[in-house]
Design an enzyme around this catalytic site. Structure first.
Site, PDB file in Angstrom:
ATOM      1  N   CYS A 112       0.557  -1.285   0.122  1.00  0.00           N
ATOM      2  CA  CYS A 112      -0.125   0.098   0.045  1.00  0.00           C
ATOM      3  C   CYS A 112       0.985   1.354  -0.092  1.00  0.00           C
ATOM      4  CB  CYS A 112      -0.797  -0.140   1.294  1.00  0.00           C
ATOM      5  SG  CYS A 112      -2.071  -1.574   1.232  1.00  0.00           S
ATOM      6  N   HIS A 254      -3.287   7.195   2.431  1.00  0.00           N
ATOM      7  CA  HIS A 254      -3.778   5.895   1.654  1.00  0.00           C
ATOM      8  C   HIS A 254      -5.006   5.504   2.054  1.00  0.00           C
ATOM      9  CE1 HIS A 254      -3.977   1.744   0.927  1.00  0.00           C
ATOM     10  NE2 HIS A 254      -3.864   1.166   2.104  1.00  0.00           N
ATOM     11  N   ASN A 284     -10.041  -0.242  -0.625  1.00  0.00           N
ATOM     12  CA  ASN A 284      -8.448  -0.084  -0.146  1.00  0.00           C
ATOM     13  C   ASN A 284      -8.150  -0.778  -1.649  1.00  0.00           C
ATOM     14  OD1 ASN A 284      -5.883  -0.592   0.362  1.00  0.00           O
ATOM     15  ND2 ASN A 284      -6.260  -1.370   2.396  1.00  0.00           N
TER      16      ASN A 284
HETATM   17  O1  UT7 Z   1      -3.817  -1.702   3.270  1.00  0.00           O
HETATM   18  C1  UT7 Z   1      -3.016  -1.758   4.240  1.00  0.00           C
HETATM   19  C2  UT7 Z   1      -3.151  -1.148   5.350  1.00  0.00           C
HETATM   20  N1  UT7 Z   1      -4.418  -1.961   5.911  1.00  0.00           N
HETATM   21  C3  UT7 Z   1      -5.307  -1.276   6.885  1.00  0.00           C
HETATM   22  O2  UT7 Z   1      -4.636  -0.322   7.355  1.00  0.00           O
HETATM   23  C4  UT7 Z   1      -6.289  -2.042   7.503  1.00  0.00           C
HETATM   24  C5  UT7 Z   1      -6.409  -1.730   8.773  1.00  0.00           C
HETATM   25  N2  UT7 Z   1      -7.243  -2.484   9.667  1.00  0.00           N
HETATM   26  C6  UT7 Z   1      -8.633  -2.151   9.688  1.00  0.00           C
HETATM   27  O3  UT7 Z   1      -8.761  -1.128   8.886  1.00  0.00           O
HETATM   28  C7  UT7 Z   1      -9.504  -2.724  10.640  1.00  0.00           C
HETATM   29  O4  UT7 Z   1      -8.758  -3.784  11.623  1.00  0.00           O
HETATM   30  C8  UT7 Z   1     -10.475  -3.831   9.887  1.00  0.00           C
HETATM   31  C9  UT7 Z   1     -11.604  -2.970   9.315  1.00  0.00           C
HETATM   32  C10 UT7 Z   1      -9.866  -4.923   8.931  1.00  0.00           C
HETATM   33  C11 UT7 Z   1     -11.208  -4.625  11.015  1.00  0.00           C
HETATM   34  O5  UT7 Z   1     -11.977  -3.373  11.995  1.00  0.00           O
HETATM   35  P1  UT7 Z   1     -11.806  -3.652  13.555  1.00  0.00           P
HETATM   36  O6  UT7 Z   1     -12.353  -2.696  14.212  1.00  0.00           O
HETATM   37  O7  UT7 Z   1     -10.239  -3.545  13.945  1.00  0.00           O
HETATM   38  O8  UT7 Z   1     -12.166  -4.885  14.131  1.00  0.00           O
HETATM   39  P2  UT7 Z   1     -11.842  -6.449  14.430  1.00  0.00           P
HETATM   40  O9  UT7 Z   1     -10.958  -6.990  13.588  1.00  0.00           O
HETATM   41  O10 UT7 Z   1     -11.224  -5.841  15.841  1.00  0.00           O
HETATM   42  O11 UT7 Z   1     -12.843  -7.043  14.944  1.00  0.00           O
HETATM   43  C12 UT7 Z   1     -14.134  -6.463  15.596  1.00  0.00           C
HETATM   44  C13 UT7 Z   1     -15.003  -7.549  15.678  1.00  0.00           C
HETATM   45  C14 UT7 Z   1     -14.728  -9.082  16.142  1.00  0.00           C
HETATM   46  O12 UT7 Z   1     -15.866  -9.569  16.639  1.00  0.00           O
HETATM   47  P3  UT7 Z   1     -15.630  -9.754  18.302  1.00  0.00           P
HETATM   48  O13 UT7 Z   1     -14.385 -10.551  18.593  1.00  0.00           O
HETATM   49  O14 UT7 Z   1     -15.509  -8.395  18.928  1.00  0.00           O
HETATM   50  O15 UT7 Z   1     -16.746 -10.543  18.763  1.00  0.00           O
HETATM   51  C15 UT7 Z   1     -14.671  -9.718  14.892  1.00  0.00           C
HETATM   52  O16 UT7 Z   1     -14.934 -10.913  14.482  1.00  0.00           O
HETATM   53  O17 UT7 Z   1     -15.672  -7.732  14.437  1.00  0.00           O
HETATM   54  C16 UT7 Z   1     -15.764  -8.995  14.019  1.00  0.00           C
HETATM   55  N3  UT7 Z   1     -15.728  -8.740  12.661  1.00  0.00           N
HETATM   56  C17 UT7 Z   1     -16.700  -8.536  11.820  1.00  0.00           C
HETATM   57  N4  UT7 Z   1     -18.118  -8.557  11.782  1.00  0.00           N
HETATM   58  C18 UT7 Z   1     -18.835  -8.263  10.623  1.00  0.00           C
HETATM   59  C19 UT7 Z   1     -14.650  -8.822  11.865  1.00  0.00           C
HETATM   60  N5  UT7 Z   1     -14.910  -8.508  10.373  1.00  0.00           N
HETATM   61  C20 UT7 Z   1     -16.005  -8.403  10.467  1.00  0.00           C
HETATM   62  C21 UT7 Z   1     -17.019  -8.349   9.353  1.00  0.00           C
HETATM   63  N6  UT7 Z   1     -18.427  -8.371   9.478  1.00  0.00           N
HETATM   64  N7  UT7 Z   1     -16.512  -8.215   8.069  1.00  0.00           N
END
Ligand code: UT7
Length: 333
Positions: A112, A254, A284
């Site tokens: 990225c 980004h 993204n």
């Molecule tokens: O391009 C290179 C750079 N990439 C990035 O910068 C990406 C950076 N990361 C992010 O943007 C975020 O971490 C994500 C969008 C990928 C994920 O968001 P988050 O707020 O960090 O969610 P999380 O992974 O901490 O998950 C929170 C909750 C979890 O459930 P519990 O454990 O709290 O019950 C996940 O299982 O959300 C759940 N979850 C989802 N729920 C519905 C994870 N993905 C999904 C989904 N739909 N797609």
């Protein structure tokens, strides 16, 4: 005044196929509400079967050359994570597709952050006098390395391409790239990784698992590192340029997640409105993200000549970077 690389043309393209959040929710355990609130993404674009990264890159390159009003360049640098083939590089195919002749053409791989690495590389060619004009492209058919059933990545990534023409000029010219900062930390290589297909886990030899050719991402850790590194890198280039953070008109980061963009703006004491956002409509797009955002902003008339712009990115590697420039008076078509 020193010789500098000046931005003189811009163009971009996205594939036609739209993938909405509801389409994803029909396939996996997610929802439009979750995706919008956690990422800011409404929809993304996906290449159809038969369309490769070079096809998108050629179209974006054509538009950037037209915007610059030129038909030739001295070199082409392509940033991509999804080359047409593991070997050879994709840039020569793009140069050939654009009819640019036997110019040097090569790929840069920094996921990225790739476009910022490619810009810095092109600026180096210009500063040395090796080239007077360089086409820099960021292009991805990123969905080709995404597991369509992985809710951690499928909602995030999309396809597209953006390109700029850099031309030799002076530091005082509007559009001159003023300061650069690049960094990498290989200790974080596992945060964003496609396990198979390279020399560590080849297609022949070690038997890949069923999803090893798809990208895996440790989203939460990437999020924290992205905010910290993009903020620090932006501060570094602001210091090198001699700009007060509050004087920045546009933070074009980004486009990974709207929450990351707002967190970086917040850390820099910039109002959230100065963080340009188009992740909502394209997702993204990795190395294509910054030139796509710049072209969208320019075509929407949101970037005015003389605006102070900070570009910043964080991505796999881990890699990061930032660049400052004053927006030039150019034709966004
Ligand atoms: O391009 C290179 C750079 N990439 C990035 O910068 C990406 C950076 N990361 C992010 O943007 C975020 O971490 C994500 C969008 C990928 C994920 O968001 P988050 O707020 O960090 O969610 P999380 O992974 O901490 O998950 C929170 C909750 C979890 O459930 P519990 O454990 O709290 O019950 C996940 O299982 O959300 C759940 N979850 C989802 N729920 C519905 C994870 N993905 C999904 C989904 N739909 N797609």
């Amino acid at each position: 005044m020193g010789r500098a690389a000046v931005l003189t043309g811009i163009g971009s393209t996205v594939p036609e196929q739209v993938v909405t959040n509801d389409m994803l929710a029909a396939r996996m355990d997610t929802s439009d509400e979750w995706i919008r609130s956690r990422t800011g993404i409404r929809e993304r674009r996906r290449v159809g079967v038969g369309t490769a990264t070079s096809d998108l890159a050629v179209e974006a390159g054509r538009r950037a050359l037209k915007s610059a009003g030129v038909e030739s360049v001295d070199a082409l640098v392509l940033a991509t994570t999804t080359p047409d083939h593991p070997c050879p590089a994709t840039a020569p195919t793009v140069a050939s597709g654009l009819g640019l002749g036997p110019i040097p053409a090569f790929d840069v791989a920094a996921v990225c952050s790739g476009f910022l690495y490619a810009m810095a590389t092109a600026a180096g060619l210009i500063s040395l006098g090796t080239a007077d004009r360089v086409l820099v492209v960021g292009a991805e058919a990123f969905t080709t390395i995404i597991d369509p059933d992985d809710r951690n990545t499928a909602p995030i990534f999309g396809d597209g391409a953006g390109a700029v023409v850099l031309t030799a000029g002076h530091q005082s010219d509007r559009g001159a790239l003023l300061a650069f900062d690049l960094g990498a930390d290989g200790d974080l290589a596992d945060l964003i990784v496609v396990p198979a297909g390279g020399s560590r886990q080849r297609t022949s030899g070690v038997e890949p698992g069923p999803t090893d050719h798809f990208m895996k991402m440790q989203g939460r850790t990437v999020f924290v590192n992205a905010v910290n590194r993009m903020t620090e890198s932006s501060r570094t280039v602001l210091r090198r340029t001699g700009w007060d953070p509050g004087s920045v008109d546009w933070l074009v980061g980004h486009q990974a997640n709207v929450r990351i963009l707002h967190a970086v703006a917040d850390q820099l004491d910039l109002p959230g409105e100065r963080a340009f956002v188009n992740v909502d409509s394209v997702g993204n797009t990795a190395a294509a993200s910054i030139p796509l955002a710049l072209d969208d902003a320019a075509r929407a008339g949101r970037l005015a000549p003389g605006d102070r712009v900070v570009l910043t990115a964080f991505g796999g590697g881990a890699t990061w970077g930032a660049i400052t420039l004053e927006w030039p008076d150019l034709a966004a078509l």
